[in-house]
Design a protein around this motif. Structure first.
Motif, PDB file in Angstrom:
ATOM      1  N   MET A   1       0.831  -1.201   0.000  1.00  0.00           N
ATOM      2  CA  MET A   1       0.000   0.000   0.000  1.00  0.00           C
ATOM      3  C   MET A   1       0.870   1.258   0.000  1.00  0.00           C
ATOM      4  O   MET A   1       0.575   2.232  -0.716  1.00  0.00           O
ATOM      5  CB  MET A   1      -0.914  -0.010   1.222  1.00  0.00           C
ATOM      6  N   SER A   2       1.939   1.254   0.795  1.00  0.00           N
ATOM      7  CA  SER A   2       2.808   2.426   0.837  1.00  0.00           C
ATOM      8  C   SER A   2       3.489   2.650  -0.511  1.00  0.00           C
ATOM      9  O   SER A   2       3.673   3.800  -0.932  1.00  0.00           O
ATOM     10  CB  SER A   2       3.866   2.249   1.931  1.00  0.00           C
ATOM     11  N   LEU A   3       3.851   1.588  -1.200  1.00  0.00           N
ATOM     12  CA  LEU A   3       4.456   1.732  -2.525  1.00  0.00           C
ATOM     13  C   LEU A   3       3.476   2.322  -3.527  1.00  0.00           C
ATOM     14  O   LEU A   3       3.854   3.160  -4.365  1.00  0.00           O
ATOM     15  CB  LEU A   3       4.953   0.371  -3.018  1.00  0.00           C
TER      16      LEU A   3
ATOM     17  N   ALA B   1      12.536   3.334  -3.475  1.00  0.00           N
ATOM     18  CA  ALA B   1      11.385   4.242  -3.565  1.00  0.00           C
ATOM     19  C   ALA B   1      11.325   5.170  -2.353  1.00  0.00           C
ATOM     20  O   ALA B   1      11.062   6.374  -2.487  1.00  0.00           O
ATOM     21  CB  ALA B   1      10.094   3.434  -3.678  1.00  0.00           C
ATOM     22  N   THR B   2      11.564   4.625  -1.156  1.00  0.00           N
ATOM     23  CA  THR B   2      11.551   5.481   0.037  1.00  0.00           C
ATOM     24  C   THR B   2      12.713   6.461   0.027  1.00  0.00           C
ATOM     25  O   THR B   2      12.577   7.608   0.482  1.00  0.00           O
ATOM     26  CB  THR B   2      11.598   4.623   1.315  1.00  0.00           C
ATOM     27  N   LEU B   3      13.853   6.028  -0.496  1.00  0.00           N
ATOM     28  CA  LEU B   3      14.999   6.943  -0.594  1.00  0.00           C
ATOM     29  C   LEU B   3      14.719   8.068  -1.582  1.00  0.00           C
ATOM     30  O   LEU B   3      15.182   9.199  -1.400  1.00  0.00           O
ATOM     31  CB  LEU B   3      16.253   6.167  -1.020  1.00  0.00           C
ATOM     32  N   ALA B   4      13.950   7.766  -2.630  1.00  0.00           N
ATOM     33  CA  ALA B   4      13.647   8.791  -3.637  1.00  0.00           C
ATOM     34  C   ALA B   4      12.767   9.896  -3.080  1.00  0.00           C
ATOM     35  O   ALA B   4      12.770  11.018  -3.597  1.00  0.00           O
ATOM     36  CB  ALA B   4      12.971   8.138  -4.843  1.00  0.00           C
ATOM     37  N   ILE B   5      12.018   9.596  -2.020  1.00  0.00           N
ATOM     38  CA  ILE B   5      11.147  10.606  -1.414  1.00  0.00           C
ATOM     39  C   ILE B   5      11.986  11.790  -0.908  1.00  0.00           C
ATOM     40  O   ILE B   5      11.505  12.922  -0.817  1.00  0.00           O
ATOM     41  CB  ILE B   5      10.334   9.976  -0.260  1.00  0.00           C
TER      42      ILE B   5
ATOM     43  N   PHE C   1       5.569   0.077  -9.789  1.00  0.00           N
ATOM     44  CA  PHE C   1       5.983  -1.223 -10.324  1.00  0.00           C
ATOM     45  C   PHE C   1       6.392  -2.148  -9.191  1.00  0.00           C
ATOM     46  O   PHE C   1       6.050  -3.342  -9.189  1.00  0.00           O
ATOM     47  CB  PHE C   1       7.138  -1.034 -11.307  1.00  0.00           C
ATOM     48  N   ALA C   2       7.136  -1.609  -8.212  1.00  0.00           N
ATOM     49  CA  ALA C   2       7.549  -2.423  -7.071  1.00  0.00           C
ATOM     50  C   ALA C   2       6.344  -2.933  -6.296  1.00  0.00           C
ATOM     51  O   ALA C   2       6.363  -4.050  -5.753  1.00  0.00           O
ATOM     52  CB  ALA C   2       8.459  -1.601  -6.163  1.00  0.00           C
ATOM     53  N   ALA C   3       5.264  -2.131  -6.243  1.00  0.00           N
ATOM     54  CA  ALA C   3       4.051  -2.544  -5.523  1.00  0.00           C
ATOM     55  C   ALA C   3       3.442  -3.788  -6.152  1.00  0.00           C
ATOM     56  O   ALA C   3       3.143  -4.771  -5.459  1.00  0.00           O
ATOM     57  CB  ALA C   3       3.046  -1.397  -5.503  1.00  0.00           C
TER      58      ALA C   3
ATOM     59  N   MET D   1      13.663  -2.575  -4.328  1.00  0.00           N
ATOM     60  CA  MET D   1      12.932  -1.500  -5.021  1.00  0.00           C
ATOM     61  C   MET D   1      12.128  -0.664  -4.026  1.00  0.00           C
ATOM     62  O   MET D   1      11.956   0.545  -4.209  1.00  0.00           O
ATOM     63  CB  MET D   1      12.010  -2.110  -6.083  1.00  0.00           C
ATOM     64  N   PHE D   2      11.656  -1.295  -2.974  1.00  0.00           N
ATOM     65  CA  PHE D   2      10.946  -0.567  -1.916  1.00  0.00           C
ATOM     66  C   PHE D   2      11.885   0.424  -1.228  1.00  0.00           C
ATOM     67  O   PHE D   2      11.533   1.592  -1.006  1.00  0.00           O
ATOM     68  CB  PHE D   2      10.369  -1.570  -0.919  1.00  0.00           C
TER      69      PHE D   2
END
Length: 799
Positions: free
Chosen positions: A312-314, A412-416, A338-340, A408-409
């Motif tokens: 859900m967070s992804l 994604a959090t690092l990209a925030i 995509f990771a989700a 990938m998760f």
């Protein structure tokens, strides 16, 4: 058309299964059921090349055209992915259940419920019409209730089924409100049309309420915090049910809804915040609570909650691209989406395998209590291998598919951090990493506490050995898939996940642009360092868990959501009983008072408020002397009934009233109604006399004067109100009369007799429901009689 067949086939099979079970008692009915999901899965495989090329398939059947409700099915990448999981995992679950469930169980009921649930899930993912989607959505709640409560003789099973039903159905009602708001904004119930219209309605006053209500439906179904409490209790279901409902299907329905509605609501930044934050909280809370569980299925239940939060967070992080606009710089956020879906597929494989291994352990050892397990690796090597593969994949360790989506998760959090979110960006990374550490801990507990150590605490009353080969087939296939997806991730990405991305991000690029290249080795980067940190700290925490496990007792029981749920349910029952006792007194007099008071307040109040009482006798036909005499006779008969001291007298007087009505029908030239009235009156009078002859003597109880006064006031008031309204209706013109519509009965329904046309055609739906009520009541009586007879027979045999 094929998609509709996929929904109808399991529904028809659910009807046939009990008949096959009765016919072929020596054969396990599961072998017949296995054919259904397998055929559907093969049919869906044929669509993969077509869907991966960007094609979609739509078929519409006008269901209720007068209300603009059509049964439209839509097959695209997103619905195909979920349908493959529903049928593919469904096939393996049925195969597993053949060896797991004994023939002594009510197998026909089990597989009937399972096929009904499969029908509901396929209906959810294929539906394009919002109301049809809602119908199947609630159908999943009902069918899952039946599956969870399959062992209904267990109190825990009944409680878990009730809990899941109350929470998910409540969320479904909220979702329906959101659907109606969306339809009000867009004047459409088609999801495809709404996606194209919704960007123009961002400032609509219903936009935010619709978003909240729809997310409530998604969060309750996918067990997001704080609605996650139903999922652990639902583990009381048989293990095949847990493996199916809570790893690949029911809980994923909420994920599907969020993914499907991302193009509709993600233009608003609130969608990103709500979905991603709720997902991260669920991820952390589920992983935190999984480590303290003593039951293997409870541990997996909270791990499912955690993994659903991750997905859900992804989806929330991936939705930010709708606010920022798609470009080369923001492509990293579409990779979060995509990771989700990648992790959704991975989770279905490793979690399905883990649930099945728990079922094997329970089946062979007779216990799921972690405190009583240990040393099973030597006696159950295949089960140990499968459990290890699933656990290491769930922990995100290398060489398993969970590692790829977990990396990938992290990315994604690092990209925030590239967004101007201040401290919130760092919190995303910290929560993701801490939850992953806790995930490593509970995965280590699952494997080490079950398969390593000594066997001293194992039950002594049975010989423990490896599970039968048939029971190992399904989890072995899933374990092999875990490894194959890691080895060939881009094959699945190209042919399955890429087209799914096009459904979540329509008009943002081609399938090739939306599908990132997946690689096991992507350099020594921050995400890999985070994974190494997870392994190191997770190992330390596992080794020292006895020193810090006291933290689980910090939160008092009265501060938990389970306690709050139990308190709410208890209060509802208390209030419901109090309200029910107020009006369910057992007194016919009280019931009549309630009915007449309601008529006075609602009907009479409306006429008074609207100044509708207007009686004009000038246009009425003259009243003949014989009609006056007939009315007086009927009135006297009605009054005398009140003072009758014998039942025979009351029945005769009642018959006088009925015959008077029949005479009026004759006078008003309605011979067919007069004949009907005469027949009914004659039959009822005879039946009254027959029944009353067996009753004790009729004693008229003396009532207090105040009671008689109240009775008189209510009786006279009701009679006067009905008479006045009857005269008023003759001159009532506020609403258009419907008599003109029925006068066209011949043209509308081909009926020359208006009365027959009203009963047979215009009221056909109402008549059908009346028949259904009678049928239901009859079935209830039949079941009670059969149950009593069976119970008496069993008692006689025991004696």
């Amino acid at each position: 058309m094929i998609t509709k067949l996929m929904i109808i086939i399991p529904l028809i099979a659910a009807i046939i299964v009990p008949l096959l079970h009765k016919r072929f008692k020596t054969i396990h009915i599961g072998w017949f059921v296995l054919i259904i999901p397998t055929i559907l899965f093969v049919m869906l495989l044929r669509f993969i090349p077509l869907i991966s090329s960007g094609r979609t398939f739509t078929h519409t059947w006008d269901w209720i055209p007068s209300y603009n409700i059509s049964f439209t099915t839509y097959l695209d990448g997103l619905s195909l992915l979920f349908a493959l999981l529903i049928t593919g995992i469904g096939s393996l679950v049925v195969l597993y259940s053949i060896f797991y469930l004994s023939k002594k169980e009510s197998l026909h009921k089990f597989y009937c419920y399972l096929l009904l649930f499969m029908t509901a899930m396929l209906g959810v993912v294929f539906s394009d019409h919002l109301l049809v989607l809602y119908f199947f959505w609630e159908f999943t709640s009902v069918s899952s209730f039946l599956l969870i409560a399959f062992w209904h003789h267990r109190k825990a099973s009944r409680r878990g089924a009730q809990k899941s039903m109350l929470i998910t159905v409540s969320g479904g009602v909220a979702m329906l409100i959101g659907f109606l708001m969306v339809a009000e904004m867009t004047d459409s119930f088609s999801i495809r049309e709404i996606i194209s219209i919704m960007p123009t309605e961002l400032d609509h006053r219903l936009f935010m309420p619709a978003m909240i209500f729809i997310l409530l439906g998604a969060f309750t179904k996918s067990a997001q915090f704080p609605f996650h409490i139903w999922l652990p209790d639902a583990m009381e279901a048989p293990t095949p049910v847990s493996a199916y409902l809570h790893s690949a299907t029911m809980v994923k329905a909420g994920i599907y809804l969020v993914a499907r509605f991302t193009p509709i609501f993600a233009m608003n930044m609130n969608w990103f915040w709500i979905v991603s934050i709720v997902g991260l909280i669920t991820l952390f809370w589920g992983s935190f609570n999984a480590g303290k569980q003593k039951d293997l299925k409870a541990l997996l239940a909270f791990s499912t909650v955690s993994q659903l939060g991750l997905i859900m967070s992804l989806l929330g992080i991936g939705s930010i691209v709708y606010v920022l606009g798609y470009s080369a710089e923001t492509a990293i956020y579409t990779q979060a989406g995509f990771a989700a879906i990648f992790h959704l597929m991975n989770h279905a494989t490793f979690k399905g395998a883990l649930f099945m291994t728990v079922g094997i352990i329970d089946h062979e050892v007779g216990s799921r209590d972690i405190r009583r397990l240990g040393g099973l690796m030597r006696v159950m090597p295949i089960t140990f291998t499968i459990a290890s593969i699933g656990s290491m994949s769930m922990a995100g360790l290398p060489f398993f598919n969970g590692f790829l989506s977990k990396e990938m998760f992290f990315e994604a959090t690092l990209a925030i951090r590239h967004l101007d979110l201040h401290y919130a960006a760092s919190l995303f990374v910290v929560v993701a990493w801490v939850a992953s550490v806790l995930t490593f801990v509970y995965c280590a507990i699952f494997v080490a506490q079950t398969f390593f150590g000594t066997r001293d605490l194992l039950p002594k009353d049975r010989v423990i050995h490896e599970a039968p080969k048939g029971m190992l087939i399904a989890p072995s296939i899933l374990a092999i898939l875990v490894v194959l997806i890691f080895i060939f991730p881009n094959f699945f990405g190209k042919y399955i996940l890429g087209s799914t991305m096009l459904s979540i991000y329509p008009n943002m690029g081609s399938i090739q642009e939306m599908t990132p290249t997946i690689s096991a080795w992507h350099g020594f980067n921050t995400a890999l360092i985070m994974t190494i940190g997870v392994i190191i700290l997770g190992s330390i925490l596992y080794a020292t868990r006895k020193k810090w496990s006291g933290i689980y007792g910090v939160l008092p029981e009265k501060m938990t959501f389970n306690y709050l749920y139990d308190l709410i349910v208890e209060e509802i029952q208390i209030v419901g009983k109090f309200v029910t006792d107020l009006y369910m007194t057992g007194s016919l007099r009280h019931y009549l008072i309630y009915i007449y008071l309601f008529i006075f307040l609602v009907v009479g109040g409306y006429f008074v408020k609207s100044n509708s009482f207007a009686i004009d006798f000038s246009q009425n036909a003259p009243v003949e002397w014989y009609e006056i005499i007939l009315m007086i006779v009927m009135a006297l008969a009605a009054v005398f009934i009140i003072f009758a001291k014998l039942r025979l007298t009351a029945v005769v007087l009642n018959g006088v009233i009925g015959l008077g009505v029949a005479i009026f029908f004759v006078l008003f030239r309605a011979p067919d109604l007069a004949l009907t009235q005469l027949v009914v009156e004659s039959v009822t009078t005879v039946l009254f006399l027959l029944c009353f002859s067996y009753l004790p003597e009729w004693k008229v109880e003396k009532s207090a004067k105040i009671t008689k006064l109240i009775n008189a006031v209510i009786a006279i008031g009701a009679g006067v109100l009905v008479v006045v309204i009857s005269f008023t209706v003759l001159e009532y013109s506020e609403f258009k009369t419907i008599s003109g519509f029925f006068e066209n009965a011949y043209e509308l329904v081909g009926g020359a007799n208006i009365v027959n046309a009203i009963l047979g055609d215009f009221r056909a739906f109402d008549t059908m429901l009346e028949v259904v009520v009678l049928l239901t009541a009859g079935l209830g009586v039949y079941i009670l009689i059969k149950s009593k007879s069976k119970k008496e027979r069993n008692n006689h045999e025991n004696k």
